[in-house]
Design an enzyme around this catalytic site. Structure first.
Site, PDB file in Angstrom:
ATOM      1  N   ASP A  79       0.852  -1.189   0.000  1.00 45.48           N
ATOM      2  CA  ASP A  79       0.000   0.000   0.000  1.00 45.48           C
ATOM      3  C   ASP A  79       0.892   1.245   0.000  1.00 45.48           C
ATOM      4  O   ASP A  79       1.986   1.231  -0.568  1.00 45.48           O
ATOM      5  CB  ASP A  79      -0.963  -0.050   1.190  1.00 45.48           C
ATOM      6  CG  ASP A  79      -2.255   0.709   0.931  1.00 45.48           C
ATOM      7  OD1 ASP A  79      -2.246   1.946   1.081  1.00 45.48           O
ATOM      8  OD2 ASP A  79      -3.273   0.075   0.586  1.00 45.48           O
ATOM      9  N   ASP A 158      -5.685   5.117  -5.259  1.00 50.71           N
ATOM     10  CA  ASP A 158      -6.380   5.863  -4.215  1.00 50.71           C
ATOM     11  C   ASP A 158      -6.800   7.242  -4.741  1.00 50.71           C
ATOM     12  O   ASP A 158      -6.575   7.555  -5.912  1.00 50.71           O
ATOM     13  CB  ASP A 158      -5.471   5.971  -2.989  1.00 50.71           C
ATOM     14  CG  ASP A 158      -6.229   5.955  -1.678  1.00 50.71           C
ATOM     15  OD1 ASP A 158      -7.442   6.235  -1.679  1.00 50.71           O
ATOM     16  OD2 ASP A 158      -5.612   5.661  -0.635  1.00 50.71           O
ATOM     17  N   ARG A 215     -13.388   0.393  -3.948  1.00 50.57           N
ATOM     18  CA  ARG A 215     -13.769   0.716  -2.581  1.00 50.57           C
ATOM     19  C   ARG A 215     -14.991   1.620  -2.610  1.00 50.57           C
ATOM     20  O   ARG A 215     -14.982   2.657  -3.257  1.00 50.57           O
ATOM     21  CB  ARG A 215     -12.610   1.400  -1.863  1.00 50.57           C
ATOM     22  CG  ARG A 215     -11.483   0.458  -1.443  1.00 50.57           C
ATOM     23  CD  ARG A 215     -11.854  -0.339  -0.203  1.00 50.57           C
ATOM     24  NE  ARG A 215     -12.404   0.558   0.805  1.00 50.57           N
ATOM     25  CZ  ARG A 215     -11.663   1.407   1.520  1.00 50.57           C
ATOM     26  NH1 ARG A 215     -10.353   1.453   1.347  1.00 50.57           N
ATOM     27  NH2 ARG A 215     -12.231   2.205   2.399  1.00 50.57           N
ATOM     28  N   ASP A 219     -12.486   3.552   5.119  1.00 50.26           N
ATOM     29  CA  ASP A 219     -11.453   2.589   5.491  1.00 50.26           C
ATOM     30  C   ASP A 219     -11.896   1.768   6.701  1.00 50.26           C
ATOM     31  O   ASP A 219     -12.516   2.292   7.633  1.00 50.26           O
ATOM     32  CB  ASP A 219     -10.161   3.314   5.870  1.00 50.26           C
ATOM     33  CG  ASP A 219      -9.385   3.803   4.673  1.00 50.26           C
ATOM     34  OD1 ASP A 219      -9.865   3.642   3.538  1.00 50.26           O
ATOM     35  OD2 ASP A 219      -8.304   4.371   4.877  1.00 50.26           O
TER      36      ASP A 219
END
Length: 410
Positions: A79, A158, A215, A219
């Site tokens: 990540d 992201d 996503r 989170d």
């Protein structure tokens, strides 16, 4: 510019951004650094747990040697916080030379030699969420080509430090750029999570054409409250989310935290059962060196994985609520089903639940169904549409059932 107008403009311009990599016809499985290791770059005082090639190699070894790979956990994903703070003289992202001294291509070779796949992270924005160089609109092609030259197998993209218009341009453009490299790279998009996860700001038809997974929501943290919040958001919005998922395109409720610190044994079962019902990616974020045998047994449960990896690829849904009990159901291939009865309560004794296949609308096989308790690895018997099913569900726990038609022929 509104997103709908922007999409129309791109269509009129004749741009075709259709993902065409043939990947993840069932939900991807693997391991990722973020939840457990976050942005730990302190390799001097914490060399065994910092974001580095050493950590990735250790986890790759564990996945190859401890049965994970053979069960389908094949993606080993880095990540945030892996790169240098500046691009090189050619404008390319480069790994931190102290923490990744061999370079990313050599690390990919190491992972591939273990029969595994390497995932990497970037951000559609000026910076990553951890403050490292992001991927801007003018560097998308360069970064896609860089990742392909390293023989990376997955990109998590992201969305920190950019606006809605940049995201609407950048996420499709990265899909096109990855395709253009000729290397099949699983494309994981965080785009919807930054736009509230729902229409009209999120176009799931478009997402399914450019991304392999995405996503939708916040989170995950290492806590039961976080897991339950995600479950409830999926339940509340399932009419929008369920049709979006299918082979090659998956809703992603975020990483598995089984084996970390925040969940009890019962809560770990609950996360795994609902993630399997949701046809969610099974991406762990834990320390495979120190994971308990109980946690390992849950994550390596073959029937759980069989359900999650069902080739029909149909996301399940919440079908009823009775107080603190939730009943979730997923249709599987060849007339099979999975059923999860979740007890959200925390008030003492296990809670009873009674039903039958008729009430659950599982009646297609008139000869009846064989029922199995997934986590207890127990055959419960043959049930017709009116045979009582009587169970008790522990607080914050789940009973996870697999239903197979008596007439099923493998």
């Amino acid at each position: 510019m509104h997103l709908t107008s922007l999409c129309l403009l791109l269509t009129l311009m004749g741009l075709c951004w259709c993902l065409d990599n043939g990947l993840v016809r069932t939900p991807p499985m693997g391991w990722m650094t973020w939840q457990r290791y976050r942005c730990n770059i302190d390799c001097k005082s914490d060399p065994d747990n910092c974001i580095s090639e050493n950590l990735i190699k250790i986890m790759a070894d564990e996945m190859a040697d401890s049965g994970w790979r053979d069960l389908g956990y094949v993606y080993v994903c880095i990540d945030d916080c892996w790169s240098q703070k500046q691009r090189d003289s050619n404008g390319r992202l480069q790994p931190d030379p102290e923490r990744f001294p061999s370079g990313m291509k050599a690390l990919a070779d190491y992972v591939h030699a273990k029969g595994l796949k390497l995932g990497i992270y970037s951000d559609m924005g000026n910076y990553t969420c951890g403050g490292y160089p992001g991927t801007t609109l003018d560097t998308i092609k360069t970064d896609a080509e860089t990742f392909a030259s390293w023989e990376v197998d997955m990109l998590k993209f992201d969305g920190c430090y950019s606006n809605s218009t940049e995201k609407a341009l950048g996420y499709p453009k990265m899909s096109e750029a990855l395709n253009a490299t000729g290397r099949p790279i699983l494309y994981s998009c965080s785009w919807p999570a930054y736009e509230g996860g729902l229409p009209p700001k999120v176009n799931y038809t478009q997402l399914g054409s450019i991304c392999n997974m995405w996503r939708n929501y916040d989170d995950i943290d290492d806590s039961w409250d976080s897991v339950l919040d995600i479950i409830e958001w999926y339940a509340k919005n399932q009419d929008v989310l369920q049709p979006a998922a299918g082979p090659g395109r998956w809703n992603d409720p975020d990483m598995l935290i089984t084996g970390d610190f925040g969940l009890s044994y019962e809560q770990s079962k609950s996360q795994l059962a609902i993630w399997a019902i949701l046809a969610a990616p099974l991406i762990m974020s834990n320390d495979l060196r120190a994971i308990s045998q109980d946690a390992k047994d849950l994550l390596q449960n073959r029937l759980l994985i069989y359900i999650n990896q069902d080739s029909l690829g149909k996301q399940g849904s919440l079908i009823s609520r009775i107080g603190n009990l939730e009943v979730w159901k997923r249709e599987l291939i060849n007339g099979q089903y999975a059923l999860a009865v979740l007890n959200k309560g925390t008030d003492g004794l296990p809670r009873p639940y009674s039903t039958n296949l008729g009430l659950l609308n599982v009646t297609q096989c008139t000869d009846g169904y064989k029922l199995y308790n997934v986590f207890e690895k127990e055959y419960l018997g043959m049930f017709t549409s009116s045979t009582p099913i009587i169970i008790r569900v522990n607080p914050t726990g789940v009973i996870f059932l697999f239903l197979r038609p008596v007439s099923y022929i493998p």
